[in-house]
Design a protein around this motif. Structure first.
Motif, short mmCIF file in Angstrom:
data_model
loop_
_atom_site.label_atom_id
_atom_site.label_comp_id
_atom_site.label_asym_id
_atom_site.label_seq_id
_atom_site.Cartn_x
_atom_site.Cartn_y
_atom_site.Cartn_z
N CYS A 1 0.87 -1.18 0.00
CA CYS A 1 0.00 0.00 0.00
C CYS A 1 0.91 1.23 0.00
O CYS A 1 1.56 1.51 1.01
CB CYS A 1 -0.91 -0.01 1.21
SG CYS A 1 -1.88 1.50 1.42
N ALA A 2 0.93 1.92 -1.12
CA ALA A 2 1.76 3.12 -1.25
C ALA A 2 0.93 4.35 -0.91
O ALA A 2 -0.18 4.52 -1.43
CB ALA A 2 2.29 3.22 -2.68
N ALA A 3 1.48 5.19 -0.05
CA ALA A 3 0.76 6.36 0.42
C ALA A 3 1.42 7.64 -0.07
O ALA A 3 2.64 7.71 -0.21
CB ALA A 3 0.70 6.37 1.94
N SER A 4 0.62 8.66 -0.30
CA SER A 4 1.14 9.97 -0.66
C SER A 4 0.20 11.03 -0.13
O SER A 4 -0.95 10.76 0.21
CB SER A 4 1.27 10.10 -2.17
OG SER A 4 -0.01 9.99 -2.80
N PHE B 1 3.71 10.30 5.96
CA PHE B 1 3.31 8.91 6.16
C PHE B 1 3.69 8.41 7.55
O PHE B 1 2.93 7.69 8.19
CB PHE B 1 3.98 8.05 5.09
CG PHE B 1 3.70 6.58 5.21
CD1 PHE B 1 4.67 5.71 5.69
CD2 PHE B 1 2.47 6.07 4.84
CE1 PHE B 1 4.41 4.37 5.80
CE2 PHE B 1 2.21 4.71 4.94
CZ PHE B 1 3.18 3.86 5.42
N SER B 2 4.85 8.79 8.01
CA SER B 2 5.34 8.23 9.27
C SER B 2 4.60 8.74 10.49
O SER B 2 4.86 8.27 11.59
CB SER B 2 6.84 8.55 9.42
OG SER B 2 7.03 9.94 9.44
N SER B 3 3.67 9.66 10.32
CA SER B 3 2.98 10.24 11.48
C SER B 3 1.66 9.55 11.80
O SER B 3 1.00 9.92 12.77
CB SER B 3 2.73 11.72 11.25
OG SER B 3 1.82 11.92 10.18
N TYR B 4 1.24 8.56 10.99
CA TYR B 4 -0.07 7.99 11.27
C TYR B 4 -0.07 6.46 11.20
O TYR B 4 0.72 5.85 10.49
CB TYR B 4 -1.16 8.56 10.36
CG TYR B 4 -0.80 8.64 8.91
CD1 TYR B 4 -0.96 7.55 8.06
CD2 TYR B 4 -0.33 9.83 8.35
CE1 TYR B 4 -0.66 7.62 6.72
CE2 TYR B 4 -0.03 9.91 7.00
CZ TYR B 4 -0.20 8.81 6.19
OH TYR B 4 0.10 8.89 4.86
N ALA C 1 10.39 5.10 5.04
CA ALA C 1 11.24 5.74 4.03
C ALA C 1 10.63 5.60 2.63
O ALA C 1 10.88 6.43 1.76
CB ALA C 1 12.63 5.14 4.05
N LYS C 2 9.83 4.56 2.44
CA LYS C 2 9.20 4.32 1.15
C LYS C 2 7.71 4.65 1.16
O LYS C 2 7.01 4.40 0.16
CB LYS C 2 9.38 2.85 0.73
CG LYS C 2 10.83 2.47 0.49
CD LYS C 2 10.95 1.03 0.02
CE LYS C 2 12.39 0.67 -0.28
NZ LYS C 2 12.54 -0.74 -0.73
N ASN C 3 7.21 5.17 2.27
CA ASN C 3 5.79 5.51 2.40
C ASN C 3 4.90 4.33 2.03
O ASN C 3 3.87 4.48 1.34
CB ASN C 3 5.44 6.71 1.50
CG ASN C 3 5.96 8.02 2.05
OD1 ASN C 3 6.63 8.03 3.09
ND2 ASN C 3 5.70 9.09 1.34
#
Length: 120
Positions: A22-25, A29-32, A75-77
């Motif tokens: 699952c790729a996020a943008s 990303f690291s905050s949730y 690092a890869k979201n």
């Protein structure tokens, strides 16, 4: 606003493995925290697994515990769902989402889903 794109679904025989991504943008990303859900035809969407923002805490539905592993690479979201020892009853559309807990109402953003089909 968050955009989530799942991939990695497909057709596999019982006992096989798949890894969903699952790729996020759109946000940090690291905050949730993140979760995976699934929905089979005619059934309600159900919780599969969740992971904290750091990856230090993970949670699983009893039906997948010991077979599925959720992980993330900030690092890869990207968040992953490694699925081993698949069973026909795992057949469903799998969704990733931003949020916490085991209820769909606890999640704000959803991907479009990826189909997983397990043949017997």
């Amino acid at each position: 606003q968050v955009q989530l794109v799942e991939s990695g679904g497909g057709l596999v025989q019982a006992g096989g493995s798949l890894r969903l991504s699952c790729a996020a943008s759109g946000r940090t990303f690291s905050s949730y925290a993140m979760g995976w859900f699934r929905q089979a035809p005619g059934k309600e969407r159900e919780f599969v697994a969740a992971i904290s923002w750091s990856g230090g805490s993970t949670y699983y539905a009893d039906s997948v515990k010991g077979r599925f592993t959720i992980s993330r690479d900030n690092a890869k979201n990207t968040v992953y769902l490694q699925m081993n020892s698949l069973k026909p009853e795992d057949t469903a559309v799998y969704y990733c989402a931003v949020g916490e807990g085991s209820a769909p109402l606890g999640y704000d953003y959803w991907g479009q889903g990826t189909q997983v089909t397990v043949s017997s």
